[in-house]
Write a protein that holds these residues in place. Sequence first.
Motif, PDB file in Angstrom:
ATOM      1  N   ALA A 147     -85.614  59.346  36.332  1.00  0.00           N
ATOM      2  CA  ALA A 147     -84.421  60.213  36.427  1.00  0.00           C
ATOM      3  C   ALA A 147     -83.195  59.485  35.876  1.00  0.00           C
ATOM      4  CB  ALA A 147     -84.207  60.637  37.875  1.00  0.00           C
ATOM      5  N   TYR A 148     -83.188  59.224  34.567  1.00  0.00           N
ATOM      6  CA  TYR A 148     -82.085  58.485  33.955  1.00  0.00           C
ATOM      7  C   TYR A 148     -80.744  59.202  34.129  1.00  0.00           C
ATOM      8  CZ  TYR A 148     -85.822  55.829  31.696  1.00  0.00           C
ATOM      9  OH  TYR A 148     -86.924  55.034  31.464  1.00  0.00           O
ATOM     10  N   HIS A 149     -80.787  60.510  34.209  1.00  0.00           N
ATOM     11  CA  HIS A 149     -79.543  61.274  34.355  1.00  0.00           C
ATOM     12  C   HIS A 149     -78.854  61.019  35.686  1.00  0.00           C
ATOM     13  CE1 HIS A 149     -82.810  63.538  36.133  1.00  0.00           C
ATOM     14  NE2 HIS A 149     -81.960  64.283  36.801  1.00  0.00           N
ATOM     15  N   VAL A 150     -79.629  60.600  36.682  1.00  0.00           N
ATOM     16  CA  VAL A 150     -79.060  60.344  38.006  1.00  0.00           C
ATOM     17  C   VAL A 150     -78.244  59.047  38.002  1.00  0.00           C
ATOM     18  CG1 VAL A 150     -79.623  59.904  40.441  1.00  0.00           C
ATOM     19  CG2 VAL A 150     -80.889  61.640  39.161  1.00  0.00           C
ATOM     20  N   LEU A 151     -78.601  58.123  37.102  1.00  0.00           N
ATOM     21  CA  LEU A 151     -77.912  56.833  37.068  1.00  0.00           C
ATOM     22  C   LEU A 151     -76.413  57.026  36.834  1.00  0.00           C
ATOM     23  CD1 LEU A 151     -78.013  53.722  37.010  1.00  0.00           C
ATOM     24  CD2 LEU A 151     -78.506  53.871  34.565  1.00  0.00           C
ATOM     25  N   ILE A 152     -76.051  57.833  35.862  1.00  0.00           N
ATOM     26  CA  ILE A 152     -74.625  58.020  35.582  1.00  0.00           C
ATOM     27  C   ILE A 152     -73.933  58.794  36.696  1.00  0.00           C
ATOM     28  CG2 ILE A 152     -74.825  60.182  34.248  1.00  0.00           C
ATOM     29  CD1 ILE A 152     -72.710  58.892  32.318  1.00  0.00           C
ATOM     30  N   GLU A 153     -74.673  59.681  37.378  1.00  0.00           N
ATOM     31  CA  GLU A 153     -74.091  60.431  38.486  1.00  0.00           C
ATOM     32  C   GLU A 153     -73.700  59.514  39.637  1.00  0.00           C
ATOM     33  OE1 GLU A 153     -77.112  63.318  39.297  1.00  0.00           O
ATOM     34  OE2 GLU A 153     -76.381  64.726  37.770  1.00  0.00           O
ATOM     35  N   ALA A 154     -74.410  58.389  39.767  1.00  0.00           N
ATOM     36  CA  ALA A 154     -74.081  57.428  40.817  1.00  0.00           C
ATOM     37  C   ALA A 154     -72.689  56.855  40.641  1.00  0.00           C
ATOM     38  CB  ALA A 154     -75.114  56.303  40.838  1.00  0.00           C
ATOM     39  N   PHE A 155     -72.160  56.877  39.409  1.00  0.00           N
ATOM     40  CA  PHE A 155     -70.840  56.325  39.120  1.00  0.00           C
ATOM     41  C   PHE A 155     -69.786  57.406  38.903  1.00  0.00           C
ATOM     42  CE2 PHE A 155     -73.974  53.261  37.324  1.00  0.00           C
ATOM     43  CZ  PHE A 155     -73.784  52.261  38.263  1.00  0.00           C
ATOM     44  N   GLY A 156     -70.181  58.662  39.059  1.00  0.00           N
ATOM     45  CA  GLY A 156     -69.218  59.749  38.913  1.00  0.00           C
ATOM     46  C   GLY A 156     -69.261  60.456  37.579  1.00  0.00           C
ATOM     47  N   GLY A 157     -70.249  60.133  36.737  1.00  0.00           N
ATOM     48  CA  GLY A 157     -70.415  60.832  35.468  1.00  0.00           C
ATOM     49  C   GLY A 157     -71.278  62.065  35.637  1.00  0.00           C
ATOM     50  N   LYS A 158     -71.557  62.753  34.539  1.00  0.00           N
ATOM     51  CA  LYS A 158     -72.326  63.980  34.559  1.00  0.00           C
ATOM     52  C   LYS A 158     -73.704  63.738  33.968  1.00  0.00           C
ATOM     53  CE  LYS A 158     -72.925  68.528  34.809  1.00  0.00           C
ATOM     54  NZ  LYS A 158     -73.074  69.217  36.097  1.00  0.00           N
ATOM     55  N   GLY A 159     -74.745  64.210  34.645  1.00  0.00           N
ATOM     56  CA  GLY A 159     -76.106  64.054  34.159  1.00  0.00           C
ATOM     57  C   GLY A 159     -76.820  65.382  34.041  1.00  0.00           C
ATOM     58  N   TYR A 160     -77.706  65.485  33.033  1.00  0.00           N
ATOM     59  CA  TYR A 160     -78.510  66.682  32.829  1.00  0.00           C
ATOM     60  C   TYR A 160     -79.974  66.265  32.672  1.00  0.00           C
ATOM     61  CZ  TYR A 160     -74.079  68.931  31.389  1.00  0.00           C
ATOM     62  OH  TYR A 160     -72.794  69.411  31.320  1.00  0.00           O
ATOM     63  N   LEU A 161     -80.884  67.052  33.227  1.00  0.00           N
ATOM     64  CA  LEU A 161     -82.321  66.910  32.984  1.00  0.00           C
ATOM     65  C   LEU A 161     -82.775  68.153  32.243  1.00  0.00           C
ATOM     66  CD1 LEU A 161     -85.085  65.513  33.411  1.00  0.00           C
ATOM     67  CD2 LEU A 161     -85.262  66.773  35.584  1.00  0.00           C
ATOM     68  N   VAL A 162     -83.345  67.974  31.043  1.00  0.00           N
ATOM     69  CA  VAL A 162     -83.732  69.123  30.229  1.00  0.00           C
ATOM     70  C   VAL A 162     -85.160  68.970  29.727  1.00  0.00           C
ATOM     71  CG1 VAL A 162     -81.337  69.460  29.511  1.00  0.00           C
ATOM     72  CG2 VAL A 162     -82.884  68.179  28.034  1.00  0.00           C
ATOM     73  N   GLY A 163     -85.822  70.113  29.561  1.00  0.00           N
ATOM     74  CA  GLY A 163     -87.189  70.094  29.050  1.00  0.00           C
ATOM     75  C   GLY A 163     -87.527  71.284  28.175  1.00  0.00           C
ATOM     76  N   THR A 164     -86.541  72.178  27.936  1.00  0.00           N
ATOM     77  CA  THR A 164     -86.754  73.347  27.085  1.00  0.00           C
ATOM     78  C   THR A 164     -85.598  73.464  26.095  1.00  0.00           C
ATOM     79  OG1 THR A 164     -85.506  74.917  28.468  1.00  0.00           O
ATOM     80  CG2 THR A 164     -87.848  74.536  29.028  1.00  0.00           C
ATOM     81  N   PRO A 165     -85.807  74.198  25.006  1.00  0.00           N
ATOM     82  CA  PRO A 165     -84.724  74.362  24.030  1.00  0.00           C
ATOM     83  C   PRO A 165     -83.450  74.937  24.638  1.00  0.00           C
ATOM     84  CG  PRO A 165     -86.797  75.011  23.031  1.00  0.00           C
ATOM     85  CD  PRO A 165     -87.084  74.752  24.484  1.00  0.00           C
ATOM     86  N   ASP A 166     -83.569  75.952  25.481  1.00  0.00           N
ATOM     87  CA  ASP A 166     -82.375  76.560  26.064  1.00  0.00           C
ATOM     88  C   ASP A 166     -81.633  75.580  26.968  1.00  0.00           C
ATOM     89  OD1 ASP A 166     -82.750  78.926  24.734  1.00  0.00           O
ATOM     90  OD2 ASP A 166     -83.695  79.965  26.417  1.00  0.00           O
ATOM     91  N   GLU A 167     -82.381  74.785  27.741  1.00  0.00           N
ATOM     92  CA  GLU A 167     -81.739  73.792  28.611  1.00  0.00           C
ATOM     93  C   GLU A 167     -80.993  72.741  27.790  1.00  0.00           C
ATOM     94  OE1 GLU A 167     -84.960  73.936  32.359  1.00  0.00           O
ATOM     95  OE2 GLU A 167     -85.040  72.324  30.845  1.00  0.00           O
ATOM     96  N   LEU A 168     -81.600  72.301  26.696  1.00  0.00           N
ATOM     97  CA  LEU A 168     -80.958  71.279  25.860  1.00  0.00           C
ATOM     98  C   LEU A 168     -79.721  71.851  25.171  1.00  0.00           C
ATOM     99  CD1 LEU A 168     -80.777  68.505  24.599  1.00  0.00           C
ATOM    100  CD2 LEU A 168     -82.515  69.191  22.917  1.00  0.00           C
ATOM    101  N   LYS A 169     -79.832  73.063  24.628  1.00  0.00           N
ATOM    102  CA  LYS A 169     -78.677  73.684  23.971  1.00  0.00           C
ATOM    103  C   LYS A 169     -77.508  73.828  24.940  1.00  0.00           C
ATOM    104  CE  LYS A 169     -81.457  76.308  20.644  1.00  0.00           C
ATOM    105  NZ  LYS A 169     -81.969  77.652  20.270  1.00  0.00           N
ATOM    106  N   SER A 170     -77.802  74.247  26.155  1.00  0.00           N
ATOM    107  CA  SER A 170     -76.751  74.430  27.156  1.00  0.00           C
ATOM    108  C   SER A 170     -76.100  73.095  27.525  1.00  0.00           C
ATOM    109  CB  SER A 170     -77.333  75.087  28.411  1.00  0.00           C
ATOM    110  OG  SER A 170     -76.370  75.173  29.435  1.00  0.00           O
ATOM    111  N   ALA A 171     -76.927  72.056  27.725  1.00  0.00           N
ATOM    112  CA  ALA A 171     -76.403  70.738  28.091  1.00  0.00           C
ATOM    113  C   ALA A 171     -75.529  70.165  26.974  1.00  0.00           C
ATOM    114  CB  ALA A 171     -77.547  69.784  28.414  1.00  0.00           C
ATOM    115  N   LEU A 172     -75.947  70.335  25.732  1.00  0.00           N
ATOM    116  CA  LEU A 172     -75.165  69.827  24.603  1.00  0.00           C
ATOM    117  C   LEU A 172     -73.838  70.562  24.477  1.00  0.00           C
ATOM    118  CD1 LEU A 172     -78.008  69.442  21.951  1.00  0.00           C
ATOM    119  CD2 LEU A 172     -76.710  67.581  22.998  1.00  0.00           C
ATOM    120  N   ALA A 173     -73.872  71.894  24.617  1.00  0.00           N
ATOM    121  CA  ALA A 173     -72.632  72.666  24.498  1.00  0.00           C
ATOM    122  C   ALA A 173     -71.630  72.258  25.572  1.00  0.00           C
ATOM    123  CB  ALA A 173     -72.944  74.159  24.597  1.00  0.00           C
ATOM    124  N   GLU A 174     -72.104  72.105  26.808  1.00  0.00           N
ATOM    125  CA  GLU A 174     -71.208  71.726  27.906  1.00  0.00           C
ATOM    126  C   GLU A 174     -70.672  70.313  27.725  1.00  0.00           C
ATOM    127  OE1 GLU A 174     -72.927  72.278  31.745  1.00  0.00           O
ATOM    128  OE2 GLU A 174     -73.538  74.353  31.356  1.00  0.00           O
TER     129      GLU A 174
END
Length: 561
Positions: free
Chosen positions: A505-532
């Motif tokens: 869960a690499y995305h959780v590492l940055i959340e521990a410091f107050g950053g934003k993390g995303y876990l994606v596995g489909t095209p729509d999830e990745l597109k949404s995470a990149l846009a945000e």
Amino acid sequence: MADSDRKIHGSQTLVDGNLLTAKAFAAAGVTHMFGVVGIPVTSFASRAVSIGIRFLAFHNEQLAGYAASAYGYLTGKPGLLLTVSGPGCVHGLAGLSNAAANAWPMVMISGSCDQAEFGRGDFQELDQVAAVEPFSKFSAKATDISQIPKSVFKVLDQALSGRPGGSYLDLPTAVLQQTVSQSEAESLLAAAENSRTKPQSLSVESSLIEKAVSLLGQAERPLIIKTLVESTGIPFLPTPMGKGLLPDSHELAATAARSLAIGKCDVALVVGARLNWLLHFGEPPKWSKDVKFILVDVCEEEIQLRQPCLGLAGDAKQVLDMINLEIKDNPFCLGKSHPWVEAISKKARDNVSRMEAQLAKDVVPFNFLTPMRIIRDAILEVGSPAPILISEGANTMDVGRSVLIQTEPRTRLDAGTWGTMGVGLGYCIAAAVASPDRLVVAVEGDSGFGFSAMEVETLVRYQLPVVVIVFNNGGVYGGDRRNPEEITGPYKDDPAPTSFVPGAAYHVLIEAFGGKGYLVGTPDELKSALAESFSLRKPVVINVTIDPYAGAESGRMQHKN
């Protein structure tokens, strides 16, 4: 000022070595420094900040050194690395050697132990000048506070002279603690500034320029490594980090026809690149045995090593300006219908079409191509100024070189000439401070990310606009790829040497410091995470789940493993 930095002695204000060093770097135009503080350099870092130098504090000198080297590349000014003594200096060698291999200007500054106790086992004792020698163009050790200003200017100037690279400045503890009066400090700074000598630029004889233009004009299948393109109509091939000098979409770009371009060209003008492993040493079977090289390099020794048909020793911009002037007097242009240009264009179109057919497929679980296409499209939508792309990893970097498109110069950083893994977050931080108007996007393999992952805290601490995209396929090249006969012995139940924890869960590492993390596995999830995340312009980690068997061992360099 703290009492230790500026002391009042009678009516005189005293300046110590920490402040004098900071003043010298500021006087030389330094605005940024990367490093890790501790004995004996903490006061120096604090004084540098107090007079307007931004200090980016890292968790590890290795990553700070990579940042300093990349800063030198991006800005053309020496990047500064500050380390503590002994082991801190040793850790910093990673960055210094990276600068040396890539010919990027950098200065490494290390505090050192008390010289009066040297040889007796003092705290963090090391002959640091000897330790850096293989990677340093020039090293200076200030043995008295009066030597600091001249030493500072010298290491900065030497990092830029000739072929750029790393220099080293050694600051012993006792010297940092010495003091001089305010007036003497000003005199030392002025004298050091006045004693600087302007670097001598190499001059190229006009007859050699005429010969270069003649070779290009008479060639049937010329090729330019870098660019002198519009006036001649000659196809060009950028090296990986030269991508974007002209847009990858340029009609004369030969990147998608690389094998044909280097295999069939009869004259190659090589500018700002070396005929090393990245260009197959300019030798058969990749290159024709009859190819004539015109090599433009700032270093005469490099030309002597490569023994090209014609060597032009000088600054690339100045040499190209001279070639352009000569071409104006003796113009030639291949034209789109020239057989060589047509052959390159057709091969490039065919290869791009085949690649696009593969990229058009949405493959889930993700292979490398599907998420790379989505990332490419998202980056292109940003427009200008284009994001700076950081790319590292075996399969991730190799696929990215083919898929991701560069449209502007100095917007791509990867493992470089030395094939250095672990540079990712260091390069990200350097790019963010060197080009604050640009978004920074890192496309990392999970192994490459692991080298520097803790520096996501640094991203959050300084609120840098960096989006880190981790291609998570569960290990180096992927998961367990061993043949059954390799799974034996007393430790056969251990994970494979290439394996990491599945689904990390690499995305959780940055959340521990107050950053934003995303876990994606489909095209729509990745597109949404990149846009945000692109809109947010804040520190982000996007954890992209990849099929662990999608890539190849050693990427595209299986023959080296």
